[in-house]
Design an enzyme around this catalytic site. Structure first.
Site, PDB file in Angstrom:
ATOM      1  N   GLY A   1      38.741  27.785  37.410  1.00 19.80           N
ATOM      2  CA  GLY A   1      38.505  29.232  37.395  1.00 19.80           C
ATOM      3  C   GLY A   1      37.075  29.551  36.987  1.00 19.80           C
ATOM      4  CG  HIS A   2      35.698  28.658  32.998  1.00 17.46           C
ATOM      5  ND1 HIS A   2      36.721  27.886  32.497  1.00 17.46           N
ATOM      6  CD2 HIS A   2      35.612  29.729  32.174  1.00 17.46           C
ATOM      7  CE1 HIS A   2      37.213  28.468  31.403  1.00 17.46           C
ATOM      8  NE2 HIS A   2      36.569  29.582  31.185  1.00 17.46           N
TER       9      HIS A   2
ATOM     10  CD  GLN B   1      37.199  39.448  28.987  1.00 22.62           C
ATOM     11  OE1 GLN B   1      37.368  39.130  27.820  1.00 22.62           O
ATOM     12  NE2 GLN B   1      36.935  38.559  29.927  1.00 22.62           N
TER      13      GLN B   1
ATOM     14  CD  GLN C   1      36.893  36.829  22.805  1.00 21.61           C
ATOM     15  OE1 GLN C   1      35.792  37.188  23.222  1.00 21.61           O
ATOM     16  NE2 GLN C   1      37.837  36.374  23.635  1.00 21.61           N
TER      17      GLN C   1
ATOM     18  CB  SER D   1      44.679  29.526  30.810  1.00 21.10           C
ATOM     19  OG  SER D   1      44.427  29.760  29.433  1.00 21.10           O
ATOM     20  CB  SER D   2      40.609  27.248  27.833  1.00 23.24           C
ATOM     21  OG  SER D   2      39.569  27.658  28.689  1.00 23.24           O
TER      22      SER D   2
ATOM     23  CB  ALA E   1      37.868  24.731  27.214  1.00 20.28           C
TER      24      ALA E   1
HETATM   25  P1  AMP Z   1      37.007  32.418  28.959  1.00 18.43           P
HETATM   26  O1  AMP Z   1      36.191  31.174  28.837  1.00 18.43           O
HETATM   27  O2  AMP Z   1      38.473  32.204  28.840  1.00 18.43           O
HETATM   28  O3  AMP Z   1      36.499  33.548  28.085  1.00 18.43           O
HETATM   29  O4  AMP Z   1      36.796  32.921  30.448  1.00 18.43           O
HETATM   30  C1  AMP Z   1      35.505  33.139  30.967  1.00 18.43           C
HETATM   31  C2  AMP Z   1      35.624  33.909  32.246  1.00 18.43           C
HETATM   32  O5  AMP Z   1      36.414  33.153  33.176  1.00 18.43           O
HETATM   33  C3  AMP Z   1      36.350  35.261  32.054  1.00 18.43           C
HETATM   34  O6  AMP Z   1      35.706  36.245  32.868  1.00 18.43           O
HETATM   35  C4  AMP Z   1      37.732  34.954  32.559  1.00 18.43           C
HETATM   36  O7  AMP Z   1      38.409  36.096  33.059  1.00 18.43           O
HETATM   37  C5  AMP Z   1      37.450  33.965  33.680  1.00 18.43           C
HETATM   38  N1  AMP Z   1      38.634  33.157  33.983  1.00 18.43           N
HETATM   39  C6  AMP Z   1      39.473  32.549  33.103  1.00 18.43           C
HETATM   40  N2  AMP Z   1      40.489  31.945  33.750  1.00 18.43           N
HETATM   41  C7  AMP Z   1      40.294  32.174  35.067  1.00 18.43           C
HETATM   42  C8  AMP Z   1      41.005  31.817  36.248  1.00 18.43           C
HETATM   43  N3  AMP Z   1      42.124  31.084  36.210  1.00 18.43           N
HETATM   44  N4  AMP Z   1      40.514  32.228  37.445  1.00 18.43           N
HETATM   45  C9  AMP Z   1      39.375  32.976  37.497  1.00 18.43           C
HETATM   46  N5  AMP Z   1      38.653  33.346  36.428  1.00 18.43           N
HETATM   47  C10 AMP Z   1      39.108  32.955  35.223  1.00 18.43           C
END
Ligand code: AMP
Length: 274
Positions: free
Chosen positions: A32-33, A148, A57, A180-181, A28
């Site tokens: 950020g990703h 994390q 998790q 955020s997703s 998703a």
């Molecule tokens: P997730 O898919 O939510 O597990 O996130 C994958 C990676 O992207 C993790 O290292 C998160 O910390 C990072 N991440 C999620 N949201 C953001 C954001 N807004 N800015 C930067 N990195 C992010």
């Protein structure tokens, strides 16, 4: 970009790449990703991304089944970001047989760990498996998930993974809400309203800059404001970003962290307090 789904395919494709920078994700994708992927590629390594919604998790009461899944869109975004290798395993491939668990350290017991028992053991177990599968030279994580980062730093140190860690600053929407997703769960009105959460954290940091001796007053003020705005507050605290211990003295590694719930969605965020 090569998409692989099994460990055999992954090993074969990874073997053809030299140095690999790795970005683990649950998909998703948002900006950020994409920024993590861009930074992973910036030093010339090949970039590998994993897309796996990690069931270990999530607690039974949490949002595993409704977690957004949009694989085709994710693949095309990753390809545009220059990703070389995409590993998107099924739950059977990843945890079909999974009796062994990594128990994360003390740093995992606080804050998110206290509200989500077992969460970081699930994260550490899957990240360790992914490190063994992908064998990257470096790995990229977002500071959005500050605790994390602390857990992974300890995991890499304690289990001697030869991997350089890079932690990237949070990418935000123009109004300041961290991408955020889970933001997809809000309708437009709710989305506009929840920006009060990051604003309260920023205000608490400003209050501490004005009066460094009143950290607890700033925390109390932020909690009160969030509760008045209809948020259920799981925690707000100033912490050391390595130990995650609460602190009332602000230094270069101090960050304010928070977790709140509103409209059936749980949000976490943090800001540097320095
Ligand atoms: P997730 O898919 O939510 O597990 O996130 C994958 C990676 O992207 C993790 O290292 C998160 O910390 C990072 N991440 C999620 N949201 C953001 C954001 N807004 N800015 C930067 N990195 C992010």
């Amino acid at each position: 970009m090569i998409v692989v789904r099994t460990i055999e395919e992954l090993r074969a494709a990874r073997g053809k790449l030299g140095e690999v920078a790795f970005v683990p994700t649950m998909g998703a994708f948002h900006a950020g990703h994409i920024e993590l992927m861009r930074q992973a590629g910036a030093k010339g390594s090949a970039v590998a991304v994993s897309l796996f919604v990690n069931p270990l998790q999530f607690a039974p009461t949490e949002d595993l089944s409704k977690y957004p899944r949009q694989e085709e869109r994710d693949f095309s975004m990753a390809e545009s970001a220059g990703v070389d290798l995409m590993f998107a395993p099924s739950p059977e491939v990843m945890v079909g047989h999974q009796e062994t668990r990594i128990v994360a350290g003390k740093v995992a017991q606080l804050w998110e760990g206290a509200h989500r028992p077992g969460h970081f053991d699930g994260v550490a177990t899957i990240v360790a498996k992914l490190f063994n599968m992908v064998q990257p030279q470096s790995a990229y994580f977002g500071l959005k998930d500050l605790q994390q980062c602390a857990v992974i730093r300890e995991l890499v140190h304690d289990l001697n993974f030869p991997i350089e860690l890079c932690f990237c600053e949070t990418i935000r929407e123009p109004d300041g809400l961290a991408m955020s997703s889970r933001n997809q769960y809000f309708n437009a009105e709710q989305r506009a309203d929840v920006v009060a959460f990051p604003r309260a954290l920023v205000q608490a940091v400003a209050a501490v800059k004005e009066n460094p001796r009143n950290v607890s007053g700033a925390v109390t003020g932020a909690k009160r404001e969030l509760e008045a705005a209809g948020f259920a507050v799981d925690y707000v605290a100033f912490v050391d970003s390595v130990t995650m211990q609460a602190t009332d003295v602000v230094g270069p590694d101090t960050r304010i962290i928070g977790a709140v719930r509103k409209y059936g969605v749980r949000l976490i965020d943090n800001h540097s307090a320095a």
